[in-house]
Design an enzyme around this catalytic site. Structure first.
Site, PDB file in Angstrom:
ATOM      1  N   ASN A  92      57.352  34.455  34.184  1.00  0.00           N
ATOM      2  CA  ASN A  92      56.306  33.629  34.777  1.00  0.00           C
ATOM      3  C   ASN A  92      56.372  32.157  34.376  1.00  0.00           C
ATOM      4  OD1 ASN A  92      53.463  33.154  35.967  1.00  0.00           O
ATOM      5  ND2 ASN A  92      53.226  32.570  33.816  1.00  0.00           N
ATOM      6  N   SER A 144      57.951  30.645  44.164  1.00  0.00           N
ATOM      7  CA  SER A 144      56.983  29.773  44.819  1.00  0.00           C
ATOM      8  C   SER A 144      57.330  29.649  46.293  1.00  0.00           C
ATOM      9  CB  SER A 144      57.011  28.378  44.165  1.00  0.00           C
ATOM     10  OG  SER A 144      56.292  27.435  44.933  1.00  0.00           O
ATOM     11  N   TYR A 157      62.072  21.315  41.524  1.00  0.00           N
ATOM     12  CA  TYR A 157      61.258  22.520  41.385  1.00  0.00           C
ATOM     13  C   TYR A 157      61.611  23.541  42.466  1.00  0.00           C
ATOM     14  CZ  TYR A 157      57.118  25.493  40.907  1.00  0.00           C
ATOM     15  OH  TYR A 157      56.281  26.561  40.737  1.00  0.00           O
ATOM     16  N   SER A 160      65.091  25.080  41.950  1.00  0.00           N
ATOM     17  CA  SER A 160      65.151  26.019  40.826  1.00  0.00           C
ATOM     18  C   SER A 160      64.500  27.348  41.202  1.00  0.00           C
ATOM     19  CB  SER A 160      64.478  25.423  39.589  1.00  0.00           C
ATOM     20  OG  SER A 160      63.082  25.252  39.782  1.00  0.00           O
ATOM     21  N   LYS A 161      63.395  27.280  41.927  1.00  0.00           N
ATOM     22  CA  LYS A 161      62.716  28.506  42.338  1.00  0.00           C
ATOM     23  C   LYS A 161      63.486  29.240  43.433  1.00  0.00           C
ATOM     24  CE  LYS A 161      59.058  28.523  39.686  1.00  0.00           C
ATOM     25  NZ  LYS A 161      58.801  29.623  38.726  1.00  0.00           N
TER      26      LYS A 161
END
Length: 247
Positions: A92, A144, A157, A160-161
């Site tokens: 998480n 995400s 971001y 990476s997700k």
């Protein structure tokens, strides 16, 4: 008897936001939890103690800094020496980052990927090896909608997700014969500190695109995590489940 009664879960980044809600829901379902956070304060120590007492479960803590590969490996090695079985892993913890592609330095990309992807891979590798010996386990990666929907300003971001989603699908295929399920959750805008750190324009874009026109709650995401961790989802693996209010 809770849906996760007798299980042990390792949850990273569970001292606030979505991770904290998952910790609370897992404990309420009878799950023992190892909380992996970079730091711990008195309020979180009290929360862990109260959750353990109220739900008759074991709540432990390990310090882990996902920005440092050596510390991650050291912490996980020590943990796995002490505990023979981790039934559930929830990846998480994450580092938020915004910025247009042309304005994002390589140093920022490397920093974000170290926390949001490389350390997640390392933890998955080490925990999955332990799960393989028991031929059982559940891995949940927190991604995400930024990994799926193209949005300006989410270069580091979102990338990476997105990498975490590719890892989820690959690992699910590789580990399925060993009865280890791997899935990902992709939240939209959730009412957390991280969500609040987004610029107002981006928040409004999320809200306008969502059919429900509201933020999700950490508890709603935690409910989905409980389902994916339980035997109720025993035929689900390699999936990315959006929880975004209908974007």
């Amino acid at each position: 008897m809770g849906r996760l009664s007798g299980k042990t879960a390792l949850i990273t980044g569970c001292n606030r936001g979505i991770g904290k809600a998952i910790l609370q829901r897992f404990a309420s379902e009878g799950c023992n939890v190892i909380c992996a956070t970079r730091s711990v304060d008195e309020s979180f120590t009290a929360l862990m103690r109260n959750l353990a007492i109220d739900n008759d479960v074991i709540i432990d803590h390990i310090t882990i800094d996902l920005s440092n590969e050596s510390i991650v490996k050291q912490s996980m090695t020590q943990l796995l020496k002490e505990r023979k079985i981790i039934d559930i892993l929830v990846n998480n913890a994450a580092m938020p980052a915004g910025g247009l592609m042309l304005m994002t330095p390589m140093s920022t990309l490397k920093e974000v990927f170290q926390v949001n992807f490389f350390s997640q891979v390392l933890i998955m590798q080490m925990v999955a090896k332990a799960m393989m010996r028991n031929r059982s386990g559940v891995i949940i990666n927190m991604s995400s909608v930024a990994a799926i929907d193209n949005m300006a300003g989410w270069t580091s971001y979102g990338s990476s997700k997105a990498s975490l989603l590719a890892l989820t699908r690959t690992a699910a295929r590789e580990l399925a014969p060993l009865n280890i399920r791997v899935n990902a959750i992709a939240p939209g805008l959730v009412d957390t500190q991280m969500g609040g750190e987004m610029d107002e324009k981006s928040q409004m874009e999320f809200l306008n695109r969502a059919s429900m026109h509201r933020r999700g709650t950490p508890e709603e995401v935690a409910n989905l995590a409980v389902f994916l961790a339980s035997d109720e989802s025993s035929y689900i693996t390699g999936q990315v489940i959006r929880i975004d209010g209908g974007m």
